[in-house]
Design an enzyme around this catalytic site. Sequence first.
Site, PDB file in Angstrom:
ATOM      1  CD  GLU A 196      -2.630   1.144   2.645  1.00 14.05           C
ATOM      2  OE1 GLU A 196      -2.811   2.230   3.223  1.00 14.05           O
ATOM      3  OE2 GLU A 196      -3.043   0.060   3.100  1.00 14.05           O
ATOM      4  CB  CYS A 222      -0.839   7.498   0.885  1.00 12.97           C
ATOM      5  SG  CYS A 222      -2.237   6.673   1.664  1.00 12.97           S
TER       6      CYS A 222
END
Length: 479
Positions: free
Chosen positions: A229, A263
């Site tokens: 991820e 992110c």
Amino acid sequence: MLSELISYEPATGAELWRGQTSDVDTEVAKARSAWPKWAAAPLSERIERIRIFANRVRADLEQFADTIARETGKPLWEARTEVESVVNKVDISVRAYADRTSQRRLDGKIGTRTALRHKPHGVLAVLGPYNFPAHLPNGHIIPALIAGNAIVFKPSEKTPATGAMLVDYYHKAGIPQDAVRLVQGGPDIGKALSTHADIDGLLFTGSAQTGIALNRQFAHRPDKILALEMGGNNPIIAWDTRDIHSAAVLIIQSAFLSAGQRCTAARRLIVRDTLYDQLVGEVKKIADRLIIGDPHSEPPPFMGPVIDKDVCDNLIESYLALMSRGGRPIKHLKVAEQGRPFLTPGIIDVTDMDDRPDIELFGPLLQVIRVPDFTSAIIEANNTRFGLSASLIGGTPEQYDEFWANSRAGIVNWNAPTNGASSSAPFGGVGLSGNHRPSAYYAADYCAYPVVSSENDVPKAMLGIGLKDEEVAPVLIEE
């Protein structure tokens, strides 16, 4: 190799925590020894322990939030929402496990049963980030524990106190001590864990640079699960809209929440040229009003510092590099307090820059690009190797349909920020943002593997083809 790890509060520079680095071999061996018993425990028992964990964290919400706020620098109100996400992850993961990995009966031949069940992988390593040091690793660990895996968790060396506190809550809930092991240390310790021969997989949240290195490392080990991820160079398109203020607020939230250390944060604002002056002016106006301060200060700040001075200095260097290559400053990225990693939000127009760098600038820096038409906006949005999050502000339903269909991203929003994804949905991206192992609700998929079984109560079989005729023994007749 460092033998001692120290965590300092980014907002004040005060020492928060110190401890010894870990021996990876010892911790992996303990997890390996504990795994068979934990995997064999009834699912109901594992879930019960994990619900106790949620209750323990809920009871200590303020204390846990205070630690997160001090160690990351994020405002206390934001740290509280992170702790709430840790708690909420339990119910979501229980539902996801039942949905994604439930036991099922499949159609089989008459008189036979075909069953689908799932097994845990074994010992899973978890590498956590510093921006959400409790929520994001917990998002791997809880689904993995429900599935019956044992865990060796290494928090970021920038947030060891939060990592230690999180593991302590697992143990206080009655999850066996050796079923969740904590590994503290720097990048060398992380490498020792990720390359350890006795782990069955690695669950990672962090930078694309590290994720690419891990992908190469695991390339010759298809027997080990790897879930990556990673970050994004996320676009937010602003198109025709009458509500300029709301559009600007959504852009501010996308770019500057958590001091840009998400992110899913918007890195690139792509705006229609006819809307540019009005919208960018409103974005700057709001950015000028944002309160930047200590996590516990009053009134509550919108954002705190970035994680440390090294990150702060690198962001300033990146901003100056954009300026030197043709970027036109709209709002300067500046150090707000000398000696501490507080940054003012930066906004820079890079429309006329050649070869814009396709990198994730992990902080409060927004690049602006003007375009003449919607087709150009979509092309510009996809002008990246990343593919985590993208959002359209304004536009028509038909334009959103076009945007959704053509966006290369795992999260595509309309009139909503690029960040703040729901844990009740899958979370992940394409390109350099992940390896097609979305987390959040879909984490159950990479925490267990499917096993199909054909089952009969008694053995019963015959061969109906391909056999020679049985030879009949001659009958002797006595004279």
